[in-house]
Design a protein around this motif. Sequence first.
Motif, PDB file in Angstrom:
ATOM      1  N   HIS A  19      -1.548  -3.054   7.108  1.00  0.00           N
ATOM      2  CA  HIS A  19      -2.694  -3.216   6.320  1.00  0.00           C
ATOM      3  C   HIS A  19      -4.091  -2.870   7.426  1.00  0.00           C
ATOM      4  O   HIS A  19      -5.491  -2.062   6.811  1.00  0.00           O
ATOM      5  CB  HIS A  19      -3.530  -4.445   5.730  1.00  0.00           C
ATOM      6  CG  HIS A  19      -4.627  -5.354   4.933  1.00  0.00           C
ATOM      7  ND1 HIS A  19      -5.067  -4.518   4.341  1.00  0.00           N
ATOM      8  CD2 HIS A  19      -6.205  -5.902   5.488  1.00  0.00           C
ATOM      9  CE1 HIS A  19      -6.516  -4.126   3.826  1.00  0.00           C
ATOM     10  NE2 HIS A  19      -6.942  -5.094   4.137  1.00  0.00           N
TER      11      HIS A  19
ATOM     12  N   ASN B 199      -3.935 -13.747   2.021  1.00  0.00           N
ATOM     13  CA  ASN B 199      -4.997 -12.865   1.409  1.00  0.00           C
ATOM     14  C   ASN B 199      -4.755 -11.844   1.915  1.00  0.00           C
ATOM     15  O   ASN B 199      -4.126 -11.536   2.938  1.00  0.00           O
ATOM     16  CB  ASN B 199      -6.716 -13.628   1.485  1.00  0.00           C
ATOM     17  CG  ASN B 199      -7.382 -12.376   0.198  1.00  0.00           C
ATOM     18  OD1 ASN B 199      -7.045 -11.061   0.196  1.00  0.00           O
ATOM     19  ND2 ASN B 199      -8.219 -12.778  -0.538  1.00  0.00           N
ATOM     20  N   ASP B 200      -3.728 -10.778   1.100  1.00  0.00           N
ATOM     21  CA  ASP B 200      -3.540  -9.781   1.304  1.00  0.00           C
ATOM     22  C   ASP B 200      -5.048  -8.456   1.853  1.00  0.00           C
ATOM     23  O   ASP B 200      -4.694  -7.485   1.873  1.00  0.00           O
ATOM     24  CB  ASP B 200      -2.995  -9.046   0.033  1.00  0.00           C
ATOM     25  CG  ASP B 200      -2.671  -8.741  -1.153  1.00  0.00           C
ATOM     26  OD1 ASP B 200      -4.658  -8.484  -1.503  1.00  0.00           O
ATOM     27  OD2 ASP B 200      -2.864  -8.825  -1.946  1.00  0.00           O
ATOM     28  N   GLU B 201      -6.189  -8.879   1.176  1.00  0.00           N
ATOM     29  CA  GLU B 201      -7.237  -8.173   2.056  1.00  0.00           C
ATOM     30  C   GLU B 201      -7.284  -8.858   2.895  1.00  0.00           C
ATOM     31  O   GLU B 201      -8.574  -7.966   3.914  1.00  0.00           O
ATOM     32  CB  GLU B 201      -8.217  -7.979   0.919  1.00  0.00           C
ATOM     33  CG  GLU B 201      -8.163  -7.488  -0.545  1.00  0.00           C
ATOM     34  CD  GLU B 201      -9.281  -7.563  -1.601  1.00  0.00           C
ATOM     35  OE1 GLU B 201      -9.722  -8.266  -1.993  1.00  0.00           O
ATOM     36  OE2 GLU B 201      -9.320  -6.304  -1.989  1.00  0.00           O
TER      37      GLU B 201
ATOM     38  N   ARG C  64      -2.442  -3.314  -6.190  1.00  0.00           N
ATOM     39  CA  ARG C  64      -3.086  -4.540  -6.867  1.00  0.00           C
ATOM     40  C   ARG C  64      -3.656  -3.001  -7.754  1.00  0.00           C
ATOM     41  O   ARG C  64      -4.128  -3.157  -8.880  1.00  0.00           O
ATOM     42  CB  ARG C  64      -3.254  -5.434  -6.347  1.00  0.00           C
ATOM     43  CG  ARG C  64      -4.128  -6.282  -8.007  1.00  0.00           C
ATOM     44  CD  ARG C  64      -3.908  -7.886  -6.761  1.00  0.00           C
ATOM     45  NE  ARG C  64      -4.645  -7.899  -6.509  1.00  0.00           N
ATOM     46  CZ  ARG C  64      -4.847  -7.816  -4.976  1.00  0.00           C
ATOM     47  NH1 ARG C  64      -3.315  -8.299  -4.763  1.00  0.00           N
ATOM     48  NH2 ARG C  64      -5.898  -7.720  -4.238  1.00  0.00           N
ATOM     49  N   GLU C  65      -4.806  -3.249  -7.209  1.00  0.00           N
ATOM     50  CA  GLU C  65      -5.523  -2.168  -7.500  1.00  0.00           C
ATOM     51  C   GLU C  65      -5.260  -0.649  -8.073  1.00  0.00           C
ATOM     52  O   GLU C  65      -5.642   0.152  -9.208  1.00  0.00           O
ATOM     53  CB  GLU C  65      -6.663  -1.604  -5.997  1.00  0.00           C
ATOM     54  CG  GLU C  65      -7.397  -2.274  -5.493  1.00  0.00           C
ATOM     55  CD  GLU C  65      -8.048  -2.544  -4.315  1.00  0.00           C
ATOM     56  OE1 GLU C  65      -8.591  -0.926  -3.869  1.00  0.00           O
ATOM     57  OE2 GLU C  65      -8.600  -3.803  -3.634  1.00  0.00           O
TER      58      GLU C  65
ATOM     59  N   ASP D 166       1.032  -1.165   0.519  1.00  0.00           N
ATOM     60  CA  ASP D 166       0.260  -0.008  -0.330  1.00  0.00           C
ATOM     61  C   ASP D 166       1.020   1.262   0.268  1.00  0.00           C
ATOM     62  O   ASP D 166       0.953   1.731   1.080  1.00  0.00           O
ATOM     63  CB  ASP D 166      -1.031  -0.069   0.994  1.00  0.00           C
ATOM     64  CG  ASP D 166      -2.063  -1.015   0.857  1.00  0.00           C
ATOM     65  OD1 ASP D 166      -2.294  -1.985  -0.437  1.00  0.00           O
ATOM     66  OD2 ASP D 166      -3.041  -1.180   2.025  1.00  0.00           O
TER      67      ASP D 166
ATOM     68  N   CYS E 161     -14.644  -2.346  -6.504  1.00  0.00           N
ATOM     69  CA  CYS E 161     -14.319  -1.622  -5.163  1.00  0.00           C
ATOM     70  C   CYS E 161     -15.919   0.021  -5.428  1.00  0.00           C
ATOM     71  O   CYS E 161     -16.293   0.217  -5.855  1.00  0.00           O
ATOM     72  CB  CYS E 161     -12.544  -0.402  -6.319  1.00  0.00           C
ATOM     73  SG  CYS E 161     -11.822  -1.178  -6.163  1.00  0.00           S
TER      74      CYS E 161
ATOM     75  N   HIS F  39       1.264  -8.965   3.947  1.00  0.00           N
ATOM     76  CA  HIS F  39       0.081  -6.916   4.202  1.00  0.00           C
ATOM     77  C   HIS F  39      -0.835  -7.589   4.254  1.00  0.00           C
ATOM     78  O   HIS F  39      -0.228  -6.845   5.648  1.00  0.00           O
ATOM     79  CB  HIS F  39       0.088  -7.103   2.367  1.00  0.00           C
ATOM     80  CG  HIS F  39      -0.775  -5.323   2.642  1.00  0.00           C
ATOM     81  ND1 HIS F  39       0.048  -4.232   2.635  1.00  0.00           N
ATOM     82  CD2 HIS F  39      -2.228  -5.225   2.491  1.00  0.00           C
ATOM     83  CE1 HIS F  39      -1.638  -3.195   3.308  1.00  0.00           C
ATOM     84  NE2 HIS F  39      -2.186  -3.986   2.744  1.00  0.00           N
TER      85      HIS F  39
ATOM     86  N   TYR G 191      -8.716  -1.206 -10.937  1.00  0.00           N
ATOM     87  CA  TYR G 191      -9.748  -0.849 -10.542  1.00  0.00           C
ATOM     88  C   TYR G 191     -10.915  -0.660 -10.184  1.00  0.00           C
ATOM     89  O   TYR G 191     -10.692   1.071  -9.960  1.00  0.00           O
ATOM     90  CB  TYR G 191      -9.593  -1.977  -8.825  1.00  0.00           C
ATOM     91  CG  TYR G 191      -8.908  -3.243  -9.282  1.00  0.00           C
ATOM     92  CD1 TYR G 191      -8.280  -3.480 -10.261  1.00  0.00           C
ATOM     93  CD2 TYR G 191      -8.985  -4.120  -8.225  1.00  0.00           C
ATOM     94  CE1 TYR G 191      -7.068  -4.637 -10.273  1.00  0.00           C
ATOM     95  CE2 TYR G 191      -8.595  -5.540  -8.742  1.00  0.00           C
ATOM     96  CZ  TYR G 191      -7.740  -5.603  -9.921  1.00  0.00           C
ATOM     97  OH  TYR G 191      -7.427  -7.224  -8.871  1.00  0.00           O
TER      98      TYR G 191
ATOM     99  N   GLU H 272       4.437 -11.103  -3.158  1.00  0.00           N
ATOM    100  CA  GLU H 272       3.056 -11.476  -2.526  1.00  0.00           C
ATOM    101  C   GLU H 272       3.417 -11.515  -0.998  1.00  0.00           C
ATOM    102  O   GLU H 272       2.986 -11.340  -0.234  1.00  0.00           O
ATOM    103  CB  GLU H 272       2.047 -12.158  -2.041  1.00  0.00           C
ATOM    104  CG  GLU H 272       0.976 -12.708  -3.781  1.00  0.00           C
ATOM    105  CD  GLU H 272       0.537 -13.194  -3.768  1.00  0.00           C
ATOM    106  OE1 GLU H 272       0.284 -14.636  -3.227  1.00  0.00           O
ATOM    107  OE2 GLU H 272      -0.805 -13.153  -4.789  1.00  0.00           O
TER     108      GLU H 272
ATOM    109  N   ASN I  63      -3.340  -4.725  -0.914  1.00  0.00           N
ATOM    110  CA  ASN I  63      -3.984  -4.391  -2.847  1.00  0.00           C
ATOM    111  C   ASN I  63      -4.387  -3.531  -2.538  1.00  0.00           C
ATOM    112  O   ASN I  63      -4.327  -3.825  -3.993  1.00  0.00           O
ATOM    113  CB  ASN I  63      -5.731  -5.626  -1.284  1.00  0.00           C
ATOM    114  CG  ASN I  63      -5.270  -4.453  -0.386  1.00  0.00           C
ATOM    115  OD1 ASN I  63      -4.608  -3.965   0.388  1.00  0.00           O
ATOM    116  ND2 ASN I  63      -6.889  -3.788  -0.546  1.00  0.00           N
TER     117      ASN I  63
END
Length: 235
Positions: free
Chosen positions: A157, A127-129, A66-67, A36, A78, A122, A72, A106, A63
């Motif tokens: 995160h 999962n990074d989210e 990537r977005e 981020d 989003c 992250h 995204y 990752e 995340n």
Amino acid sequence: MKIAAIYDIHGNNVALEAVLTEVANEKAEKVIVGGDLVWGPQPREVMETLMRYKDTFLFIMGNADREVAHRYSIEDGCQDFVAEINYWCADQLTREHLSFLKELPERQRMAINGLGDVLFVHGSPRNDEEAIRADTDEREINEMVKDTEANIIVCGHTHIQFDRLVAGRRIVNAGSVGLQSKAKGACWLFIHDDEIEHKETQYDIEKAVKEILQGTCPYKEDFAEHIRNPPNIGP
């Protein structure tokens, strides 16, 4: 070995530069940038700062990286304002910046004397989210971490520092450099002498606010307010 972990910069270059100065003063031998990086009011400035260290720092994709890099949109799930900032940030970056973000790994993993196997991610190892919080139920965390053998997991995160023993692991959140909660300064993590230490670097918040408000970022007033008065919500 001295290791700095700096997470969730979120386009706050004034905070980033202050942290990098302290990291240098502490003579950190390795620096992990935990994702981020650019989603925020100063994406180009942050990338120009970080690109000076692209061959020496270790990076992780968040995340938001990537977005931004893949633009995204609402169609990708989003919220309206997130998609708007994704597009604006991507437009501020060079082709080199965007390619760099798209190619980030990752995770980073290393064996550290006195601490053992340390995994840097992250969000969660899965999962990074996925958010691991100070009060996340142990059963939930166990599902997130069960497929990794690392005995220490460093994450970000959620923008709030913590250090807890749970699900058979030590899980440490580095906090946020540029969009912190429950802290006034720029938060990061310093690993040294077999210890893991939460750090909070004081920086010129009013300078950051002034630069943000002079820029063209959507919702720049909201970013400025967050930096000036970080929320004190959540555990």
